[in-house]
Structures are given as C-alpha cells and as structure tokens.
Design a protein around this motif. Structure first.
Motif, PDB file in Angstrom:
ATOM      1  N   MET A 261       0.840  -1.171   0.000  1.00  0.00           N
ATOM      2  CA  MET A 261       0.000   0.000   0.000  1.00  0.00           C
ATOM      3  C   MET A 261       0.890   1.240   0.000  1.00  0.00           C
ATOM      4  O   MET A 261       2.096   1.157   0.165  1.00  0.00           O
ATOM      5  CB  MET A 261      -0.895  -0.038   1.243  1.00  0.00           C
ATOM      6  N   ILE A 262       0.263   2.371  -0.133  1.00  0.00           N
ATOM      7  CA  ILE A 262       1.018   3.623  -0.202  1.00  0.00           C
ATOM      8  C   ILE A 262       1.522   3.965   1.196  1.00  0.00           C
ATOM      9  O   ILE A 262       0.770   3.963   2.155  1.00  0.00           O
ATOM     10  CB  ILE A 262       0.124   4.762  -0.741  1.00  0.00           C
ATOM     11  N   ASP A 263       2.799   4.271   1.268  1.00  0.00           N
ATOM     12  CA  ASP A 263       3.414   4.612   2.544  1.00  0.00           C
ATOM     13  C   ASP A 263       3.397   6.128   2.694  1.00  0.00           C
ATOM     14  O   ASP A 263       4.174   6.837   2.062  1.00  0.00           O
ATOM     15  CB  ASP A 263       4.842   4.062   2.593  1.00  0.00           C
ATOM     16  N   LEU A 264       2.475   6.615   3.520  1.00  0.00           N
ATOM     17  CA  LEU A 264       2.360   8.056   3.742  1.00  0.00           C
ATOM     18  C   LEU A 264       2.773   8.353   5.172  1.00  0.00           C
ATOM     19  O   LEU A 264       2.145   7.899   6.120  1.00  0.00           O
ATOM     20  CB  LEU A 264       0.931   8.551   3.527  1.00  0.00           C
ATOM     21  N   GLY A 265       3.815   9.166   5.297  1.00  0.00           N
ATOM     22  CA  GLY A 265       4.256   9.589   6.609  1.00  0.00           C
ATOM     23  C   GLY A 265       3.717  10.970   6.925  1.00  0.00           C
ATOM     24  O   GLY A 265       2.967  11.576   6.149  1.00  0.00           O
ATOM     25  N   ILE A 266       4.099  11.479   8.076  1.00  0.00           N
ATOM     26  CA  ILE A 266       3.638  12.812   8.497  1.00  0.00           C
ATOM     27  C   ILE A 266       4.167  13.875   7.539  1.00  0.00           C
ATOM     28  O   ILE A 266       3.441  14.813   7.171  1.00  0.00           O
ATOM     29  CB  ILE A 266       4.116  13.092   9.936  1.00  0.00           C
ATOM     30  N   SER A 267       5.405  13.747   7.127  1.00  0.00           N
ATOM     31  CA  SER A 267       5.988  14.771   6.246  1.00  0.00           C
ATOM     32  C   SER A 267       5.289  14.791   4.896  1.00  0.00           C
ATOM     33  O   SER A 267       5.031  15.869   4.333  1.00  0.00           O
ATOM     34  CB  SER A 267       7.487  14.533   6.081  1.00  0.00           C
ATOM     35  N   LYS A 268       4.959  13.611   4.359  1.00  0.00           N
ATOM     36  CA  LYS A 268       4.284  13.563   3.051  1.00  0.00           C
ATOM     37  C   LYS A 268       2.866  14.123   3.164  1.00  0.00           C
ATOM     38  O   LYS A 268       2.383  14.830   2.261  1.00  0.00           O
ATOM     39  CB  LYS A 268       4.255  12.135   2.531  1.00  0.00           C
ATOM     40  N   LEU A 269       2.167  13.812   4.250  1.00  0.00           N
ATOM     41  CA  LEU A 269       0.820  14.351   4.439  1.00  0.00           C
ATOM     42  C   LEU A 269       0.847  15.874   4.589  1.00  0.00           C
ATOM     43  O   LEU A 269      -0.040  16.579   4.073  1.00  0.00           O
ATOM     44  CB  LEU A 269       0.164  13.725   5.661  1.00  0.00           C
ATOM     45  N   ALA A 270       1.859  16.395   5.270  1.00  0.00           N
ATOM     46  CA  ALA A 270       1.980  17.851   5.414  1.00  0.00           C
ATOM     47  C   ALA A 270       2.235  18.504   4.066  1.00  0.00           C
ATOM     48  O   ALA A 270       1.674  19.570   3.759  1.00  0.00           O
ATOM     49  CB  ALA A 270       3.106  18.176   6.398  1.00  0.00           C
ATOM     50  N   LEU A 271       3.078  17.883   3.229  1.00  0.00           N
ATOM     51  CA  LEU A 271       3.359  18.418   1.897  1.00  0.00           C
ATOM     52  C   LEU A 271       2.097  18.411   1.043  1.00  0.00           C
ATOM     53  O   LEU A 271       1.797  19.403   0.353  1.00  0.00           O
ATOM     54  CB  LEU A 271       4.468  17.594   1.226  1.00  0.00           C
ATOM     55  N   ILE A 272       1.309  17.292   1.094  1.00  0.00           N
ATOM     56  CA  ILE A 272       0.059  17.218   0.319  1.00  0.00           C
ATOM     57  C   ILE A 272      -0.924  18.270   0.814  1.00  0.00           C
ATOM     58  O   ILE A 272      -1.617  18.929   0.030  1.00  0.00           O
ATOM     59  CB  ILE A 272      -0.533  15.799   0.403  1.00  0.00           C
ATOM     60  N   GLY A 273      -1.026  18.474   2.136  1.00  0.00           N
ATOM     61  CA  GLY A 273      -1.921  19.489   2.684  1.00  0.00           C
ATOM     62  C   GLY A 273      -1.530  20.888   2.262  1.00  0.00           C
ATOM     63  O   GLY A 273      -2.389  21.721   1.949  1.00  0.00           O
ATOM     64  N   ALA A 274      -0.223  21.199   2.206  1.00  0.00           N
ATOM     65  CA  ALA A 274       0.230  22.530   1.789  1.00  0.00           C
ATOM     66  C   ALA A 274      -0.086  22.772   0.330  1.00  0.00           C
ATOM     67  O   ALA A 274      -0.550  23.862  -0.052  1.00  0.00           O
ATOM     68  CB  ALA A 274       1.729  22.669   2.054  1.00  0.00           C
ATOM     69  N   VAL A 275       0.143  21.757  -0.526  1.00  0.00           N
ATOM     70  CA  VAL A 275      -0.164  21.909  -1.951  1.00  0.00           C
ATOM     71  C   VAL A 275      -1.660  22.071  -2.143  1.00  0.00           C
ATOM     72  O   VAL A 275      -2.111  22.907  -2.942  1.00  0.00           O
ATOM     73  CB  VAL A 275       0.388  20.690  -2.744  1.00  0.00           C
ATOM     74  N   ALA A 276      -2.486  21.283  -1.405  1.00  0.00           N
ATOM     75  CA  ALA A 276      -3.932  21.399  -1.521  1.00  0.00           C
ATOM     76  C   ALA A 276      -4.401  22.764  -1.053  1.00  0.00           C
ATOM     77  O   ALA A 276      -5.317  23.357  -1.641  1.00  0.00           O
ATOM     78  CB  ALA A 276      -4.611  20.303  -0.698  1.00  0.00           C
ATOM     79  N   LEU A 277      -3.772  23.326  -0.025  1.00  0.00           N
ATOM     80  CA  LEU A 277      -4.145  24.658   0.467  1.00  0.00           C
ATOM     81  C   LEU A 277      -3.865  25.712  -0.584  1.00  0.00           C
ATOM     82  O   LEU A 277      -4.674  26.620  -0.800  1.00  0.00           O
ATOM     83  CB  LEU A 277      -3.384  24.957   1.759  1.00  0.00           C
ATOM     84  N   VAL A 278      -2.744  25.561  -1.289  1.00  0.00           N
ATOM     85  CA  VAL A 278      -2.382  26.548  -2.325  1.00  0.00           C
ATOM     86  C   VAL A 278      -3.281  26.375  -3.542  1.00  0.00           C
ATOM     87  O   VAL A 278      -3.779  27.367  -4.102  1.00  0.00           O
ATOM     88  CB  VAL A 278      -0.889  26.399  -2.705  1.00  0.00           C
ATOM     89  N   VAL A 279      -3.508  25.123  -3.980  1.00  0.00           N
ATOM     90  CA  VAL A 279      -4.260  24.897  -5.214  1.00  0.00           C
ATOM     91  C   VAL A 279      -5.753  25.137  -4.999  1.00  0.00           C
ATOM     92  O   VAL A 279      -6.391  25.825  -5.803  1.00  0.00           O
ATOM     93  CB  VAL A 279      -4.015  23.454  -5.731  1.00  0.00           C
ATOM     94  N   ILE A 280      -6.331  24.579  -3.960  1.00  0.00           N
ATOM     95  CA  ILE A 280      -7.773  24.662  -3.755  1.00  0.00           C
ATOM     96  C   ILE A 280      -8.163  25.975  -3.099  1.00  0.00           C
ATOM     97  O   ILE A 280      -9.169  26.571  -3.442  1.00  0.00           O
ATOM     98  CB  ILE A 280      -8.266  23.458  -2.912  1.00  0.00           C
ATOM     99  N   GLY A 281      -7.421  26.390  -2.176  1.00  0.00           N
ATOM    100  CA  GLY A 281      -7.745  27.625  -1.479  1.00  0.00           C
ATOM    101  C   GLY A 281      -8.289  27.319  -0.101  1.00  0.00           C
ATOM    102  O   GLY A 281      -8.843  26.244   0.151  1.00  0.00           O
TER     103      GLY A 281
END
Length: 165
Positions: free
Chosen positions: A1-21
């Motif tokens: 399965m996909i290995d998502l750590g805290i750092s990867k989740l934080a990076l995805i959240g930051a990109v989603a905050l910038v892209v989605i608003g």
C-alpha cells in the motif's frame, strides 16, 4: 500500500491549500474522507462476501461427506437387518408352533393379558384431590373472594386523618 508519513501528508496538505484555497479546503477534505470511507466499506463487504462463499463451499463439502457416511451406515444396517431376518427365520422354522422355554400360550387364549396396558398411577385429575382449609387461607393470605380493581384500591387506600380539623 502507499506509505504516507507525516511529512508527506503535510506536503500534500500545503499543496492542496495553495491549489484549492482556504475557503474550499474543508469541504473538499470532507468529501475525500467520505469517499475513502465508502471505498473502505466496499472493500470490507467484498472481503466478507468472499469469506462467506469460502465458508459455504466448505460447508457443502462437509455436508456431502456426512451424507455419504450416512448412506454407508444405512446400507450396512439394512444388510445386517436382512442377515438377521434370514437367520431368525432359519432358527424358528423348525418350531412348528410348539411352546418352548416355559412360555404357556394357554393364558393368552383364555383372555388374560400377559402384558397389561399402562395405567397412570394418579387418579382422575379433574376431580379435586384435597381442599385447603379456610384458616390456612386466612393465615397465608390467599384470596377467597374476588374484588374489582377499584374496590381493592378503595379498600387499601390510606385513611386521611386531618390534624387541622
């Protein structure tokens, strides 16, 4: 399965905050969470269905084996019964109706029951067997007369005693 750590989740959240608003991000997060929950429930249902079908197949195999064993036992018993009947008929064929081993058939001809029918030891249950004395009913508190609910309430209602009269 996909290995998502805290750092990867934080990076995805930051990109989603910038892209989605920041205004639409909570609604999108709720939607993604709901979709992930549905997907997990669907996968769990599929796993349960596969397990049920495997259990059902095992039960069918077990049922077939039990039925075959029962058929084998039935054929063995029926062949044994046939053998017993043949040997019994051979053993009793030479007797030609003469009583033996101390059994006297004359009692049966006279109308005497050799094996009497079963009679229950109790008397007729419809007839009253015993009576309970009135003094015992009074001591134990068995009701001898019927009362309506309203009469019983009126009988046992505490008496109102007014102190101020």
């Amino acid at each position: 399965m996909i290995d998502l750590g805290i750092s990867k989740l934080a990076l995805i959240g930051a990109v989603a905050l910038v892209v989605i608003g920041p205004e639409k991000l909570p609604r999108v997060a709720r939607t993604v969470g709901a979709l992930l929950g549905k997907a997990q429930r669907y996968v769990a249902d599929v796993k349960a269905e596969v397990n049920r079908s495997m259990d059902l197949e095992e039960l069918r195999k077990m049922k077939d084996s039990v039925e075959s064993a029962a058929r084998d036992v039935e054929t063995t018993v029926s062949s044994g019964a046939n053998d017993f009947e043949k040997s019994w008929s051979e053993a009793t064929s030479g007797l030609d109706g003469a009583p033996s081993s101390g059994y006297d058939d004359s009692l049966g001809r006279l109308g005497v029951d050799l094996y009497p029918s079963y009679k229950h030891p109790r008397k007729n249950w419809r007839i009253k067997q015993k009576a309970m004395p009135q003094w015992y009913k009074a001591r134990v508190g068995v009701r001898t007369r019927t009362q309506s609910g309203a009469a019983r309430v009126a009988r046992f209602r505490p008496r109102s005693t007014s102190v101020f009269r």
